[in-house]
Write a protein that holds these residues in place. Sequence first.
Motif, PDB file in Angstrom:
ATOM      1  N   GLY A  68       0.800  -0.801  -0.028  1.00 51.31           N
ATOM      2  CA  GLY A  68       0.000  -0.237  -0.272  1.00 51.31           C
ATOM      3  C   GLY A  68       0.707   1.627   0.261  1.00 51.31           C
ATOM      4  N   THR A  69       0.060   2.292   0.084  1.00 53.30           N
ATOM      5  CA  THR A  69       0.293   3.256  -0.525  1.00 53.30           C
ATOM      6  C   THR A  69      -0.127   4.283   0.824  1.00 53.30           C
ATOM      7  OG1 THR A  69       1.512   3.563  -2.660  1.00 53.30           O
ATOM      8  CG2 THR A  69       1.621   5.921  -1.885  1.00 53.30           C
ATOM      9  N   HIS A  78       5.610   4.312  -0.455  1.00 51.14           N
ATOM     10  CA  HIS A  78       4.992   2.798  -0.968  1.00 51.14           C
ATOM     11  C   HIS A  78       6.305   2.507   0.000  1.00 51.14           C
ATOM     12  CE1 HIS A  78       3.992   5.500  -4.411  1.00 51.14           C
ATOM     13  NE2 HIS A  78       4.286   6.059  -3.685  1.00 51.14           N
ATOM     14  N   THR A 118      -2.419   1.519   9.499  1.00 54.61           N
ATOM     15  CA  THR A 118      -1.750   1.404   8.955  1.00 54.61           C
ATOM     16  C   THR A 118      -1.027  -0.462   7.946  1.00 54.61           C
ATOM     17  OG1 THR A 118      -1.387   3.332   7.853  1.00 54.61           O
ATOM     18  CG2 THR A 118      -0.463   1.837   6.192  1.00 54.61           C
ATOM     19  N   TRP A 122      -4.211  -3.290   6.411  1.00 51.51           N
ATOM     20  CA  TRP A 122      -3.361  -4.008   5.507  1.00 51.51           C
ATOM     21  C   TRP A 122      -2.729  -5.587   5.461  1.00 51.51           C
ATOM     22  CZ3 TRP A 122       1.885  -0.168   3.932  1.00 51.51           C
ATOM     23  CH2 TRP A 122       0.892   1.196   3.381  1.00 51.51           C
TER      24      TRP A 122
END
Length: 128
Positions: A68-69, A78, A118, A122
């Motif tokens: 993911g970014t 990134h 995050t 993810w």
Amino acid sequence: MALVRCVGGIVHDAAGRLLMIRRGHDPGLGLWSLPGGRVEPGESDAQAIVREMREETGLVVRPGSLAGTVVRGRYEIHDYVCEVLGGRLRAGDDAADARWVDSVMFTTLELTDGLANTLRDWQRLPRG
């Protein structure tokens, strides 16, 4: 203000622990994060992640898929899932410390802003 392209490496060992570094410089001095850094002019993301991982952790990695970014301030990061091919874990370059972190230790670390959420989103948190 133009965004600065950066890369980060997400690496789990066989026990499910996550490779993390404690930042030795700003931004995030003293906080725990994923190893990584800026993409230099002329570098691909893959080349940058291999270089950054070697410089910060002493490990040689093979970059895989993009996890993911995220954008943190002026940095567009990134993050790639990586596999360790060799080397010996040691803190180097911008890292004050580098270690494998299990799920219990992860909850005790002072992390860079937004990292835990995050990684949870993810599905890349430590599993060990």
